[in-house]
Scaffold this motif. Sequence first.
Motif, PDB file in Angstrom:
ATOM      1  N   THR A 110     -15.735  -3.288  19.309  1.00  0.00           N
ATOM      2  CA  THR A 110     -17.001  -4.171  19.388  1.00  0.00           C
ATOM      3  C   THR A 110     -16.153  -5.753  19.153  1.00  0.00           C
ATOM      4  OG1 THR A 110     -17.562  -4.012  16.988  1.00  0.00           O
ATOM      5  CG2 THR A 110     -18.560  -2.545  18.624  1.00  0.00           C
ATOM      6  N   GLY A 111     -15.256  -5.912  18.925  1.00  0.00           N
ATOM      7  CA  GLY A 111     -14.734  -7.251  18.527  1.00  0.00           C
ATOM      8  C   GLY A 111     -14.262  -7.496  17.271  1.00  0.00           C
ATOM      9  N   GLY A 112     -13.336  -8.295  17.002  1.00  0.00           N
ATOM     10  CA  GLY A 112     -13.010  -8.724  15.583  1.00  0.00           C
ATOM     11  C   GLY A 112     -11.936  -7.753  15.267  1.00  0.00           C
ATOM     12  N   PHE A 113     -11.543  -7.784  14.045  1.00  0.00           N
ATOM     13  CA  PHE A 113     -10.126  -7.227  13.466  1.00  0.00           C
ATOM     14  C   PHE A 113     -10.621  -6.225  12.122  1.00  0.00           C
ATOM     15  CE2 PHE A 113      -5.981  -6.942  11.720  1.00  0.00           C
ATOM     16  CZ  PHE A 113      -5.325  -6.540  13.005  1.00  0.00           C
ATOM     17  N   ARG A 114      -9.786  -5.115  11.954  1.00  0.00           N
ATOM     18  CA  ARG A 114     -10.246  -4.633  10.467  1.00  0.00           C
ATOM     19  C   ARG A 114      -8.763  -3.985   9.964  1.00  0.00           C
ATOM     20  NH1 ARG A 114     -13.235  -0.202  12.141  1.00  0.00           N
ATOM     21  NH2 ARG A 114     -15.111  -1.309  11.670  1.00  0.00           N
ATOM     22  N   VAL A 115      -8.918  -4.360   8.820  1.00  0.00           N
ATOM     23  CA  VAL A 115      -7.657  -3.795   7.950  1.00  0.00           C
ATOM     24  C   VAL A 115      -8.273  -2.861   7.006  1.00  0.00           C
ATOM     25  CG1 VAL A 115      -6.287  -4.665   5.890  1.00  0.00           C
ATOM     26  CG2 VAL A 115      -6.355  -6.072   8.085  1.00  0.00           C
ATOM     27  N   ARG A 116      -7.574  -1.466   6.858  1.00  0.00           N
ATOM     28  CA  ARG A 116      -8.030  -0.555   6.053  1.00  0.00           C
ATOM     29  C   ARG A 116      -6.934  -0.060   5.348  1.00  0.00           C
ATOM     30  NH1 ARG A 116     -10.793   3.833   9.329  1.00  0.00           N
ATOM     31  NH2 ARG A 116     -12.582   2.438   9.151  1.00  0.00           N
ATOM     32  N   ALA A 117      -7.059  -0.006   3.960  1.00  0.00           N
ATOM     33  CA  ALA A 117      -6.233   0.693   3.196  1.00  0.00           C
ATOM     34  C   ALA A 117      -6.832   1.742   2.105  1.00  0.00           C
ATOM     35  CB  ALA A 117      -5.417  -0.608   2.025  1.00  0.00           C
ATOM     36  N   ARG A 118      -6.036   2.818   2.019  1.00  0.00           N
ATOM     37  CA  ARG A 118      -6.455   3.994   1.324  1.00  0.00           C
ATOM     38  C   ARG A 118      -5.458   4.253   0.113  1.00  0.00           C
ATOM     39  NH1 ARG A 118     -10.231   8.621   3.243  1.00  0.00           N
ATOM     40  NH2 ARG A 118     -10.324   9.870   1.247  1.00  0.00           N
ATOM     41  N   LEU A 119      -5.861   4.062  -1.168  1.00  0.00           N
ATOM     42  CA  LEU A 119      -4.982   3.993  -2.148  1.00  0.00           C
ATOM     43  C   LEU A 119      -5.615   5.154  -3.301  1.00  0.00           C
ATOM     44  CD1 LEU A 119      -5.141   0.183  -3.119  1.00  0.00           C
ATOM     45  CD2 LEU A 119      -3.356   1.668  -2.161  1.00  0.00           C
ATOM     46  N   PRO A 120      -4.547   6.001  -3.656  1.00  0.00           N
ATOM     47  CA  PRO A 120      -4.571   7.104  -4.757  1.00  0.00           C
ATOM     48  C   PRO A 120      -5.108   6.655  -5.850  1.00  0.00           C
ATOM     49  CG  PRO A 120      -2.500   6.920  -4.141  1.00  0.00           C
ATOM     50  CD  PRO A 120      -3.086   5.936  -3.343  1.00  0.00           C
ATOM     51  N   LEU A 121      -6.418   7.124  -6.688  1.00  0.00           N
ATOM     52  CA  LEU A 121      -6.796   6.716  -7.658  1.00  0.00           C
ATOM     53  C   LEU A 121      -6.127   7.413  -8.854  1.00  0.00           C
ATOM     54  CD1 LEU A 121     -10.460   6.154  -7.148  1.00  0.00           C
ATOM     55  CD2 LEU A 121      -8.812   4.308  -7.540  1.00  0.00           C
ATOM     56  N   GLY A 122      -5.441   8.632  -8.471  1.00  0.00           N
ATOM     57  CA  GLY A 122      -4.898   9.295  -9.838  1.00  0.00           C
ATOM     58  C   GLY A 122      -3.410   9.137  -9.973  1.00  0.00           C
ATOM     59  N   VAL A 148       0.896  -1.283  -0.196  1.00  0.00           N
ATOM     60  CA  VAL A 148      -0.043   0.225  -0.004  1.00  0.00           C
ATOM     61  C   VAL A 148       0.944   1.275   0.056  1.00  0.00           C
ATOM     62  CG1 VAL A 148      -1.630   1.412   1.309  1.00  0.00           C
ATOM     63  CG2 VAL A 148      -1.970  -1.084   1.124  1.00  0.00           C
ATOM     64  N   GLU A 149       1.944   1.309   0.874  1.00  0.00           N
ATOM     65  CA  GLU A 149       2.663   2.460   1.015  1.00  0.00           C
ATOM     66  C   GLU A 149       3.456   2.741  -0.339  1.00  0.00           C
ATOM     67  OE1 GLU A 149       4.811   1.997   4.670  1.00  0.00           O
ATOM     68  OE2 GLU A 149       3.096   2.632   5.649  1.00  0.00           O
ATOM     69  N   SER A 150       3.789   1.674  -1.112  1.00  0.00           N
ATOM     70  CA  SER A 150       4.587   1.619  -2.360  1.00  0.00           C
ATOM     71  C   SER A 150       3.757   2.233  -3.320  1.00  0.00           C
ATOM     72  CB  SER A 150       5.025   0.461  -2.630  1.00  0.00           C
ATOM     73  OG  SER A 150       6.057  -0.188  -1.743  1.00  0.00           O
ATOM     74  N   ALA A 151       2.468   2.112  -3.168  1.00  0.00           N
ATOM     75  CA  ALA A 151       1.555   2.829  -4.054  1.00  0.00           C
ATOM     76  C   ALA A 151       1.059   4.029  -3.891  1.00  0.00           C
ATOM     77  CB  ALA A 151       0.261   1.695  -4.383  1.00  0.00           C
ATOM     78  N   GLY A 152       1.530   4.603  -2.603  1.00  0.00           N
ATOM     79  CA  GLY A 152       1.411   5.807  -2.255  1.00  0.00           C
ATOM     80  C   GLY A 152       0.256   6.115  -1.359  1.00  0.00           C
ATOM     81  N   GLY A 153      -0.163   4.980  -0.776  1.00  0.00           N
ATOM     82  CA  GLY A 153      -1.445   4.818  -0.141  1.00  0.00           C
ATOM     83  C   GLY A 153      -1.208   4.856   1.472  1.00  0.00           C
ATOM     84  N   GLU A 154      -2.128   4.581   2.374  1.00  0.00           N
ATOM     85  CA  GLU A 154      -2.100   4.540   3.686  1.00  0.00           C
ATOM     86  C   GLU A 154      -2.442   3.075   4.221  1.00  0.00           C
ATOM     87  OE1 GLU A 154      -4.208   7.883   5.233  1.00  0.00           O
ATOM     88  OE2 GLU A 154      -2.879   9.404   4.423  1.00  0.00           O
ATOM     89  N   PHE A 155      -2.054   2.831   5.146  1.00  0.00           N
ATOM     90  CA  PHE A 155      -2.431   1.390   5.700  1.00  0.00           C
ATOM     91  C   PHE A 155      -2.554   1.497   7.229  1.00  0.00           C
ATOM     92  CE2 PHE A 155      -1.363  -2.872   7.330  1.00  0.00           C
ATOM     93  CZ  PHE A 155      -2.231  -3.564   6.712  1.00  0.00           C
TER      94      PHE A 155
END
Length: 350
Positions: free
Chosen positions: A338-350, A324-331
């Motif tokens: 509330t329980g469980g686990f979350r993975v979030r990636a924000r990737l630039p489309l431009g 993700v970071e190599s693509a210029g995004g945030e991870f």
Amino acid sequence: MRIRALDAAVAVAAAVALVLASVPAAWGQGHRIDAAGFTLAALSGLALAWHRTAPVVTVVATVALNGVYQLLDQPYGPVQLPMMLAVFELARLRPVRLSALVTAVMAVLSVGAAVPRFLVEAVHTPALLAVLWPAWLIIPWSLGALVAANARSRKELLLRGALEERMRLAAEVHDVAGHGFAVVAMQAGVAEVVFDEQPDQVRESLAAIRETSTRALDELRASLAALRGESLPDVRGLVERVRAGGLPVDLAIDVSELPPAVATVAYRVVQESLTNVLRHADAAPASVRLTAVDEDLLVEITDTGPPATEPVAGQGLTGMRSRVESAGGEFTAGPVATGGFRVRARLPLG
């Protein structure tokens, strides 16, 4: 010392050229070159036979021959060229410290051999000539050192590129194989539990294992093909296969076409996240969201597994973050309140 055939031919040609070129050079100065001068010029050319296999010896020989040439008061001429070429090759082929040390010593000796001549021929400027004389060695050494530095830089770039390619291939194999094995392990566990009571379920699990193994091999081939620029399977197909393996996954995609690089990273993030759900969250139900937010693609994978306190810093999370970071995004990755686990990636489309 070994002599290469090409170097020997170059040396012979250089010796002949130096002897022939010394005649007009001497005429232009109104100076006579004798047999000793011709001999020294020829020997300087022949010394170049070792300019690549033994550059230090070649520098010492050519500088020494040039020094004797100057002490014998022979006319200035092309006899300087062999030692210039020898110093250039020394700087190009040997470590900087060694070549600089040899060149410095040879420069001092060369000036020492030429100063008596300066005192006779240039009464008013011998000091200036003594200062400028080392340029015959310093300039070719500088050029050779520069060529060597450029060659090292190119080699380092190639090695770095090869290392990055190996790391990328390792990540691809890890993602594909890890995901496939996780599904296989889950199905095998189900089959083991219900082996005696539910033979139909066992058959379904074995069929799922066979299908997952086949698909994993296909994806591995696809991953290798992707390194050559071919496309990867889409997220929808991935989720369908995971569902077929027994993991409940809710999918929502609110984007149209994605740039190939972004689609590849998003696919791998989803794949590795679902693999982690199979491994670490007891195959708990999960959700996958791909949403366009402003000029970015937001990828979220959330499971409802047992409460977690800290993310596991394994190769999977590290690999996803790197992609993700190599693509210029945030991870980000971590437990949900509330329980469980979350993975979030924000990737630039431009």
